[in-house]
Write an enzyme that holds these catalytic residues in place. Structure first.
Site, PDB file in Angstrom:
ATOM      1  N   PRO A 173      67.253  56.619  32.981  1.00 30.81           N
ATOM      2  CG  PRO A 173      65.955  55.685  31.328  1.00 30.81           C
ATOM      3  CD  PRO A 173      67.303  55.652  32.123  1.00 30.81           C
ATOM      4  CE  LYS A 174      64.360  55.293  41.084  1.00 28.08           C
ATOM      5  NZ  LYS A 174      65.184  55.444  42.289  1.00 28.08           N
ATOM      6  CB  VAL A 175      69.667  57.430  38.476  1.00 26.15           C
ATOM      7  CG1 VAL A 175      70.850  58.584  38.868  1.00 26.15           C
ATOM      8  CG2 VAL A 175      69.735  56.275  39.143  1.00 26.15           C
TER       9      VAL A 175
END
Length: 326
Positions: free
Chosen positions: A250-252
């Site tokens: 999710p963050k990437v």
DNA sequence: ACGCAGGGCGATA
DNA sequence: TATCGCCCTGCG
């Protein structure tokens, strides 16, 4: 060929702090080379590799942005201009953003710390994807060096005067590079000199266990997943597509969407943004990244990307980050 | 020296 | 669906 022009402050809305925009430590692309008050990078525009030099007088957030583009072939000035406008977030209306931030007592204090700070967009989406994968669980210095090494080992070399720059290799090329020393050795078996130094493999760039993710992702982008059309998709669809790539969580994915594809509703949550959200909006009660992400997207809407950028820079400069470390 | 920070993944309940 | 140990390397 040399193309030279100026972008005046009346061509966009709000202020610009070029140095802050480039150096605010955003995940998407390595920092641009800085020399003599200029920021320099090799950028592909209309298929032509241009050395871009960007300069803005310091201490004046309305100072004109001076651009010089050097290339072997002639490049269209309007193309360069819109490319630069996009990279430095000059299509974004910072006056409107500040009005929005002002209405939220938690966000209003960020304004003074972030004047002229804009989202620094990637000029090469594939490089952005690989950079973002390399940045996971990794310091900025480390992944910046890794990207530099990858370019030097497998990119095309461009000389401009005494300066040497390298392009970022294509997915087709990167999917074929050796993952580690052993693989490099096996491929060279027959022709190997006795004193050969193994350094043309991904792990030698310092990407660690992410090497196999990078190769697999390159392969998928080359063969299965069309990233060219990703910006035409909905945020949700583009997010789900990126999650299929190994090394992309999710963050990437949100970093790639925000900095690589211009999805401003993306709200990338790393440990710091998670802690800042917890502190500012939940009285310090720990909010886990998936919750923080949904909260940010729902609360800030199309401003989420900028809010994340401003929150982090504010936390860093105001001392909030230090207090959250313990 | 050596323990920790930093996201994603795969196995576990 | 949430939690946990592991991946690699630079830094304190």
């Amino acid at each position: 060929m040399k193309t030279q022009f100026v972008i005046d402050s009346d061509e966009y809305k709000g202020q610009l702090n070029l140095a802050l925009t480039i150096k605010s430590g955003q995940t998407s692309q390595p920092a641009w080379l800085q020399r003599n008050g200029c920021f320099i990078e090799l950028v592909e525009i209309d298929g032509i590799h241009c050395l871009i030099k960007a300069k803005q007088k310091i201490n004046d957030l309305y100072a004109p942005l001076e651009i010089i583009a050097e290339s072997e072939e002639k490049v269209d000035e309007e193309s360069v201009r819109s490319c630069i406008m996009n990279i430095f977030g000059l299509y974004d209306d910072l006056d409107e953003l500040n009005n929005y931030l002002n209405k939220d007592p938690k966000l209003a204090p960020t304004i003074d710390f972030c004047r002229g700070l804009r989202l620094f967009k990637a000029h090469n989406t594939f490089e952005c994807i690989i950079s973002s994968i390399s940045s996971a669980n990794c310091s900025i210095i480390r992944w910046n060096k890794a990207i530099k090494d990858i370019k030097k080992k497998w990119g095309n070399k461009y000389n401009f005067g005494s300066d040497t720059f390298y392009t970022f290799p294509s997915p087709a090329y990167l999917q074929k590079v050796p993952e580690h020393e052993l693989e490099e050795m096996q491929r060279l078996e027959d022709t190997l000199p006795k004193d050969y130094v193994f350094e043309k493999n991904l792990k030698s760039c310092g990407v660690g266990y992410r090497a196999k993710f990078i190769i697999k992702t390159s392969e998928m982008i080359q063969n299965n997943i069309n990233i060219k059309k990703l910006d035409k998709e909905s945020y949700k669809k583009a997010f789900d597509t990126l999650l299929e790539l190994p090394g992309v969580g999710p963050k990437v994915a949100d970093c790639i969407l925000l900095y690589g594809f211009g999805f401003k509703m993306a709200f990338p949550v790393d440990v710091w943004i998670g802690r800042i959200v917890s502190e500012l909006y939940f009285n310090g009660k720990e909010i886990k990244p998936p919750k923080a992400r949904l909260f940010g997207m729902q609360k800030f809407g199309d401003y989420a990307g900028y809010v994340q950028l401003y929150m982090f820079h504010y936390a860093r400069k105001s001392g909030l980050l230090e207090t959250l470390k313990k």
